[in-house]
Structures are given as structure tokens and as C-alpha cells.
Design a protein around this motif. Structure first.
Motif, mmCIF file in Angstrom:
data_model
loop_
_atom_site.group_PDB
_atom_site.id
_atom_site.type_symbol
_atom_site.label_atom_id
_atom_site.label_comp_id
_atom_site.label_asym_id
_atom_site.label_seq_id
_atom_site.Cartn_x
_atom_site.Cartn_y
_atom_site.Cartn_z
ATOM 1 N N SER A 4 0.833 -1.207 0.000
ATOM 2 C CA SER A 4 0.000 0.000 0.000
ATOM 3 C C SER A 4 0.869 1.260 0.000
ATOM 4 O O SER A 4 0.521 2.256 -0.637
ATOM 5 C CB SER A 4 -0.946 0.005 1.193
ATOM 6 O OG SER A 4 -0.226 0.003 2.406
ATOM 7 N N PHE A 5 1.996 1.205 0.706
ATOM 8 C CA PHE A 5 2.917 2.356 0.700
ATOM 9 C C PHE A 5 3.493 2.567 -0.691
ATOM 10 O O PHE A 5 3.560 3.700 -1.182
ATOM 11 C CB PHE A 5 4.044 2.151 1.708
ATOM 12 C CG PHE A 5 5.063 3.260 1.676
ATOM 13 C CD1 PHE A 5 4.824 4.450 2.338
ATOM 14 C CD2 PHE A 5 6.243 3.113 0.961
ATOM 15 C CE1 PHE A 5 5.747 5.484 2.307
ATOM 16 C CE2 PHE A 5 7.173 4.144 0.913
ATOM 17 C CZ PHE A 5 6.918 5.326 1.594
ATOM 18 N N LEU A 6 3.908 1.484 -1.331
ATOM 19 C CA LEU A 6 4.466 1.590 -2.688
ATOM 20 C C LEU A 6 3.419 2.100 -3.676
ATOM 21 O O LEU A 6 3.725 2.923 -4.548
ATOM 22 C CB LEU A 6 5.006 0.237 -3.142
ATOM 23 C CG LEU A 6 6.226 -0.267 -2.389
ATOM 24 C CD1 LEU A 6 6.578 -1.681 -2.834
ATOM 25 C CD2 LEU A 6 7.402 0.664 -2.572
ATOM 26 N N ALA A 7 2.186 1.620 -3.534
ATOM 27 C CA ALA A 7 1.106 2.091 -4.410
ATOM 28 C C ALA A 7 0.855 3.580 -4.195
ATOM 29 O O ALA A 7 0.665 4.334 -5.158
ATOM 30 C CB ALA A 7 -0.173 1.288 -4.159
ATOM 31 N N GLY A 8 0.861 4.008 -2.941
ATOM 32 C CA GLY A 8 0.671 5.428 -2.641
ATOM 33 C C GLY A 8 1.796 6.289 -3.172
ATOM 34 O O GLY A 8 1.574 7.373 -3.716
ATOM 35 N N ALA A 9 3.030 5.805 -3.027
ATOM 36 C CA ALA A 9 4.184 6.551 -3.528
ATOM 37 C C ALA A 9 4.120 6.668 -5.050
ATOM 38 O O ALA A 9 4.347 7.741 -5.612
ATOM 39 C CB ALA A 9 5.486 5.871 -3.101
ATOM 40 N N LEU A 10 3.805 5.571 -5.721
ATOM 41 C CA LEU A 10 3.689 5.603 -7.181
ATOM 42 C C LEU A 10 2.569 6.539 -7.616
ATOM 43 O O LEU A 10 2.737 7.334 -8.552
ATOM 44 C CB LEU A 10 3.440 4.192 -7.727
ATOM 45 C CG LEU A 10 3.254 4.092 -9.238
ATOM 46 C CD1 LEU A 10 4.499 4.569 -9.969
ATOM 47 C CD2 LEU A 10 2.894 2.674 -9.630
ATOM 48 N N GLY A 11 1.434 6.479 -6.924
ATOM 49 C CA GLY A 11 0.316 7.370 -7.245
ATOM 50 C C GLY A 11 0.691 8.832 -7.082
ATOM 51 O O GLY A 11 0.326 9.672 -7.907
ATOM 52 N N ASN A 12 1.430 9.150 -6.022
ATOM 53 C CA ASN A 12 1.868 10.529 -5.797
ATOM 54 C C ASN A 12 2.804 10.998 -6.901
ATOM 55 O O ASN A 12 2.687 12.122 -7.390
ATOM 56 C CB ASN A 12 2.566 10.666 -4.443
ATOM 57 C CG ASN A 12 1.585 10.894 -3.330
ATOM 58 O OD1 ASN A 12 0.656 11.669 -3.462
ATOM 59 N ND2 ASN A 12 1.784 10.210 -2.234
ATOM 60 N N ILE A 13 3.735 10.152 -7.305
ATOM 61 C CA ILE A 13 4.677 10.517 -8.363
ATOM 62 C C ILE A 13 3.928 10.738 -9.671
ATOM 63 O O ILE A 13 4.142 11.739 -10.366
ATOM 64 C CB ILE A 13 5.768 9.448 -8.508
ATOM 65 C CG1 ILE A 13 6.680 9.462 -7.275
ATOM 66 C CG2 ILE A 13 6.587 9.669 -9.777
ATOM 67 C CD1 ILE A 13 7.603 8.273 -7.164
ATOM 68 N N LEU A 14 3.039 9.810 -10.014
ATOM 69 C CA LEU A 14 2.280 9.946 -11.266
ATOM 70 C C LEU A 14 1.395 11.187 -11.250
ATOM 71 O O LEU A 14 1.302 11.902 -12.256
ATOM 72 C CB LEU A 14 1.443 8.690 -11.511
ATOM 73 C CG LEU A 14 2.235 7.419 -11.817
ATOM 74 C CD1 LEU A 14 1.302 6.221 -11.888
ATOM 75 C CD2 LEU A 14 3.036 7.566 -13.094
ATOM 76 N N PHE A 15 0.740 11.459 -10.115
ATOM 77 C CA PHE A 15 -0.098 12.646 -10.016
ATOM 78 C C PHE A 15 0.732 13.918 -10.145
ATOM 79 O O PHE A 15 0.355 14.855 -10.847
ATOM 80 C CB PHE A 15 -0.861 12.661 -8.684
ATOM 81 C CG PHE A 15 -1.744 13.868 -8.537
ATOM 82 C CD1 PHE A 15 -3.013 13.870 -9.062
ATOM 83 C CD2 PHE A 15 -1.285 15.004 -7.890
ATOM 84 C CE1 PHE A 15 -3.827 14.985 -8.944
ATOM 85 C CE2 PHE A 15 -2.088 16.121 -7.768
ATOM 86 C CZ PHE A 15 -3.366 16.121 -8.295
ATOM 87 N N GLY A 16 1.849 13.955 -9.477
ATOM 88 C CA GLY A 16 2.693 15.150 -9.494
ATOM 89 C C GLY A 16 3.242 15.489 -10.877
ATOM 90 O O GLY A 16 3.506 16.645 -11.175
ATOM 91 N N PHE A 17 3.396 14.474 -11.699
ATOM 92 C CA PHE A 17 3.984 14.700 -13.022
ATOM 93 C C PHE A 17 3.011 14.418 -14.170
ATOM 94 O O PHE A 17 3.413 14.284 -15.319
ATOM 95 C CB PHE A 17 5.248 13.842 -13.183
ATOM 96 C CG PHE A 17 6.376 14.326 -12.328
ATOM 97 C CD1 PHE A 17 7.233 15.303 -12.798
ATOM 98 C CD2 PHE A 17 6.558 13.844 -11.048
ATOM 99 C CE1 PHE A 17 8.267 15.774 -12.005
ATOM 100 C CE2 PHE A 17 7.579 14.319 -10.242
ATOM 101 C CZ PHE A 17 8.442 15.281 -10.728
ATOM 102 N N LYS A 18 1.707 14.378 -13.859
ATOM 103 C CA LYS A 18 0.721 14.033 -14.888
ATOM 104 C C LYS A 18 0.652 15.024 -16.043
ATOM 105 O O LYS A 18 0.307 14.658 -17.158
ATOM 106 C CB LYS A 18 -0.661 13.869 -14.270
ATOM 107 C CG LYS A 18 -1.252 15.155 -13.757
ATOM 108 C CD LYS A 18 -2.597 14.946 -13.129
ATOM 109 C CE LYS A 18 -3.067 16.271 -12.580
ATOM 110 N NZ LYS A 18 -4.462 16.272 -12.297
ATOM 111 N N SER A 19 0.994 16.269 -15.814
ATOM 112 C CA SER A 19 0.926 17.270 -16.887
ATOM 113 C C SER A 19 2.233 17.398 -17.656
ATOM 114 O O SER A 19 2.282 18.081 -18.680
ATOM 115 C CB SER A 19 0.548 18.637 -16.315
ATOM 116 O OG SER A 19 -0.746 18.585 -15.759
#
Length: 87
Positions: A4-19
Motif C-alpha cells: 500500500s505504501f508503494l502504491a501510494g508513492a507511485l500514485g503521488n509521483i504519477l499525479f505530481g507529473f501528470k501534466s
């Protein structure tokens, strides 16, 4: 480390760089044709509102969320500047 931590970290990275892919595409084509100003403004407003909410509810306890929303907002500002330059 929990999944769950890895999923959250990946989600944060993808969200932060989505644009970022949109920024790269606009830079390469020197055009912002087809880019929705409304989408950028809604996204920008959402980032600011969520950052304020996180700050008010938990403070800097989850500091990575501020980094996350900071990068997401940075790319939106870059897109707004590109709209101004390439029009």
C-alpha cells in the motif's frame, strides 16, 4: 515495505507529473492548440484547495502531499505560460 505504501508513492509521483507529457508535447510542437484552459484552471484550483485542506487538517505531517501538489501545480503554471507564449 508494504504494498500500500508503494502504491501510494507511485500514485503521488504519477499525479505530481501528470501534466509533464503535455508540457513536452506543447514545447516540441510550439503550439497549445487543443489545450483546454478550463481544464488547467479547474486542475489548478483543485490543487490549491486540496493543499489548503491537507494543511488545515493534518498540517505538514504528510509533507509529501505538498511536494506532490507543488509539482502538479508547477506544470500547470508552465502550461499557462506556454498558452500565453504560443498564441
Amino acid at each position: 515495505m508494504e504494498l500500500s505504501f508503494l502504491a501510494g508513492a507511485l500514485g503521488n509521483i504519477l499525479f505530481g507529473f501528470k501534466s509533464l507529457p503535455q508540457v513536452i508535447q506543447c514545447y516540441k510542437s510550439k503550439s497549445t492548440s487543443g489545450l483546454s484552459l478550463g481544464m488547467i484552471l479547474f486542475d489548478f484550483g483543485g490543487n490549491i484547495a486540496c493543499t489548503y485542506y491537507i494543511y488545515q487538517t493534518v498540517g505538514f505531517e504528510i509533507w509529501w502531499q505538498f511536494v506532490n501538489y507543488g509539482f502538479a501545480t508547477l506544470w500547470l503554471i508552465v502550461l499557462l505560460v506556454m498558452i500565453r507564449i504560443y498564441k
